[in-house]
Design an enzyme around this catalytic site. Structure first.
Site, PDB file in Angstrom:
ATOM      1  N   HIS A 263       0.824  -1.207   0.000  1.00 21.85           N
ATOM      2  CA  HIS A 263       0.000   0.000   0.000  1.00 21.85           C
ATOM      3  C   HIS A 263       0.862   1.262   0.000  1.00 21.85           C
ATOM      4  O   HIS A 263       0.356   2.371  -0.105  1.00 21.85           O
ATOM      5  CB  HIS A 263      -0.908  -0.021   1.228  1.00 21.85           C
ATOM      6  CG  HIS A 263      -2.024   0.986   1.191  1.00 21.85           C
ATOM      7  ND1 HIS A 263      -2.097   2.000   0.268  1.00 21.85           N
ATOM      8  CD2 HIS A 263      -3.117   1.123   1.956  1.00 21.85           C
ATOM      9  CE1 HIS A 263      -3.180   2.724   0.485  1.00 21.85           C
ATOM     10  NE2 HIS A 263      -3.811   2.207   1.511  1.00 21.85           N
ATOM     11  N   CYS A 264       2.207   1.113   0.127  1.00 20.72           N
ATOM     12  CA  CYS A 264       3.027   2.309   0.331  1.00 20.72           C
ATOM     13  C   CYS A 264       3.841   2.711  -0.898  1.00 20.72           C
ATOM     14  O   CYS A 264       3.572   3.739  -1.507  1.00 20.72           O
ATOM     15  CB  CYS A 264       3.952   2.091   1.523  1.00 20.72           C
ATOM     16  SG  CYS A 264       3.039   1.944   3.073  1.00 20.72           S
ATOM     17  N   LEU A 265       4.853   1.901  -1.241  1.00 20.10           N
ATOM     18  CA  LEU A 265       5.818   2.352  -2.250  1.00 20.10           C
ATOM     19  C   LEU A 265       5.213   2.667  -3.613  1.00 20.10           C
ATOM     20  O   LEU A 265       5.612   3.653  -4.239  1.00 20.10           O
ATOM     21  CB  LEU A 265       6.960   1.342  -2.399  1.00 20.10           C
ATOM     22  CG  LEU A 265       7.909   1.240  -1.205  1.00 20.10           C
ATOM     23  CD1 LEU A 265       9.212   0.585  -1.618  1.00 20.10           C
ATOM     24  CD2 LEU A 265       8.184   2.584  -0.574  1.00 20.10           C
ATOM     25  N   ASP A 268       2.619   6.132  -2.368  1.00 21.41           N
ATOM     26  CA  ASP A 268       2.950   7.328  -1.584  1.00 21.41           C
ATOM     27  C   ASP A 268       3.784   8.359  -2.335  1.00 21.41           C
ATOM     28  O   ASP A 268       3.493   9.562  -2.265  1.00 21.41           O
ATOM     29  CB  ASP A 268       3.669   6.934  -0.279  1.00 21.41           C
ATOM     30  CG  ASP A 268       2.794   6.043   0.587  1.00 21.41           C
ATOM     31  OD1 ASP A 268       1.607   5.875   0.248  1.00 21.41           O
ATOM     32  OD2 ASP A 268       3.306   5.512   1.580  1.00 21.41           O
TER      33      ASP A 268
END
Ligand SMILES: NC(=O)c1ccc[n+]([C@@H]2O[C@H](COP(=O)([O-])OP(=O)(O)OC[C@H]3O[C@@H](n4cnc5c(N)ncnc54)[C@H](O)[C@@H]3O)[C@@H](O)[C@H]2O)c1
Length: 422
Positions: A263-265, A268
């Site tokens: 869900h991040c790299l 974001d």
């Protein structure tokens, strides 16, 4: 366990919200874990955790002690002292999708009372807490942030599956829209983590999270691009990385892989580039370049598999490709934005038959048309080529490394006569 005093609500019981809620319950808060999905609420109240970092035993202990309960009833937010918002922040058609934060704020707002504290934890672009969450909470409550109630931002650094760094022992950055808000946010987290790191404003805290993830994204892209060139130049990039990693200062080890996921790299850094472009009219070139390199890694892996089959006078069409790992990283079942998915789809589009082994990921998340296999010696003997994408602890690296067919090792953890590194 500490004294049960402050009433805490955690909005969103996912990878981030559930660990915060359980930890707060253990630290002596009286916690309601609020989620819009009744299925999750039912599981949680039965002591069944769907987040790997929280064991069923830990959850059950929190439920049975009476300090934690899950709910999907907004009325259960009444009289909260502290609300933590940890809902998703995806990208929708190239722009940040803040609808989850908006709806979470709308749910919380009617229960905001004088003296309470609201803390946003979702990863988002700088300015979200003050420009979006604050006004929405004010409209819904009729109260003023920084005057009647406290408002702050604290980014989450949780790393699912990491046995060394947990919520408790990872320093937590805290911020507030004013001094009183910062003090309230810090006081809350001081009770549930070992160390808090105050910063002067919510924008700085929001940017901290995006800096951390963009740093990682860019450095992974750097080694990914290097790996591709080194392979074409006939140089062992892994040996160079190992050697460079002996430098005790000024270098940080990152390793190539089949692409980034979770869900991040993949998301974001785009929140940051979107905001830079929207506010300054500038393009954040590092982010764009890193996105480009990392997004193309699945294509590169497919090309390498194609080359391997070509050496055997085989085409991808009709070949049986045994893939290890659908999750985006080792020892987690998190398959969000996993690079394995586009990689498998490309192989299928070229006519390959794909067999997939991943003990962490449930059947319903498997891509259409793949066959689930264990990945044992029989499967290896029947395959034409192997793509080793994720080094889950359950995989038998020795057997896979000694497969009778070529193995493309994207994690550099296999040895054997037919193993080739990414
Ligand atoms: N997963 C990670 O490793 C990680 C690490 C650091 C930060 N983050 C950030 O934390 C935030 C949450 O991520 P996550 O991984 O926990 O997501 P998740 O999808 O695992 O969990 C989010 C939960 O929120 C619930 N939800 C959605 N809308 C809601 C609403 N209006 N009210 C109540 N509940 C609602 C969903 O049902 C889900 O259970 C994101 O901004 C993410 O970028 C994630």
């Amino acid at each position: 366990m500490g004294r049960i005093t402050d009433r805490t609500v955690v909005i969103g019981q996912g990878y981030v919200g559930l660990p915060v809620a359980v930890r707060a319950a253990e630290a002596g808060f009286s916690v309601v874990g609020f989620d819009v999905e009744p299925r999750k609420v039912k599981l949680l109240n039965a002591g069944q955790s769907y987040v790997e970092d929280i064991t069923d035993d830990r959850l059950t202990a929190a439920v049975e002690s009476g300090s934690y309960r899950a709910s999907c009833e907004p009325a259960d937010l009444a009289d909260f002292d502290i609300a933590v918002i940890s809902v998703p922040t995806p990208m929708g058609e190239g722009v940040p999708d803040l609808s989850f934060i908006e709806s979470a704020c709308d749910t919380v707002a009617p229960y905001v009372t004088p003296g309470c504290t609201v803390i946003l934890e979702s990863t988002t672009y700088p300015g979200t807490t003050e420009e979006l969450a604050g006004p929405r909470l004010e409209v819904g409550s009729g109260l003023k942030a920084g005057v009647d109630f406290m408002l702050g931002y604290s980014p989450e650094r949780i790393d699912p599956g990491n046995a060394t760094w947990s919520l408790e022992n990872t320093p937590k950055v805290v911020s507030g829209v004013d001094e009183a808000s910062l003090a309230a946010v810090q006081a809350f987290f001081d009770r549930i983590v070992d160390r808090t790191v105050p910063v002067s404003g919510t924008r700085e805290a929001e940017l901290t999270k995006l800096l951390e993830n963009t740093f990682r994204h860019v450095n992974i892209a750097l080694v990914n691009e290097l790996a591709m060139y080194a392979n074409d130049l006939g140089i062992d990039v892994w040996e160079a990385i190992d050697a460079a990693s002996t430098k005790p200062f000024g270098y940080m080890r990152f390793t190539p892989g089949p692409g980034v996921g979770g869900h991040c790299l993949p998301i974001d850094p785009s929140y940051l580039s979107w905001q830079v472009e929207r506010s300054l009219g500038q393009r954040f070139r590092f982010v764009e370049l890193a996105n480009d390199v990392n997004e193309h890694m699945p294509d590169y892996v497919v090309r390498r598999l194609q080359d391997i089959l070509n050496d055997l006078s085989r085409s991808v069409k009709g070949a049986s490709v045994l893939v290890y790992g659908l999750a985006y990283k080792a020892n987690t079942g998190d398959a969000r934005e996993t690079p394995a998915r586009p990689l498998i789809e490309k192989l299928q589009a070229l006519g390959a038959e794909v067999w997939l082994a991943d003990p962490h990921v449930a059947d319903h998340q498997f891509p259409a048309g793949v066959t689930r296999v264990e990945g044992n010696a029989d499967d290896l003997a029947r395959a034409d080529v192997v793509a080793f994408l994720v080094d889950h602890a359950e995989f038998d690296n020795e057997t896979i490394g000694n497969a009778p067919v070529p193995v493309l090792d994207c994690r550099h953890c296999l040895t054997g006569p037919l193993v080739r590194s990414l």
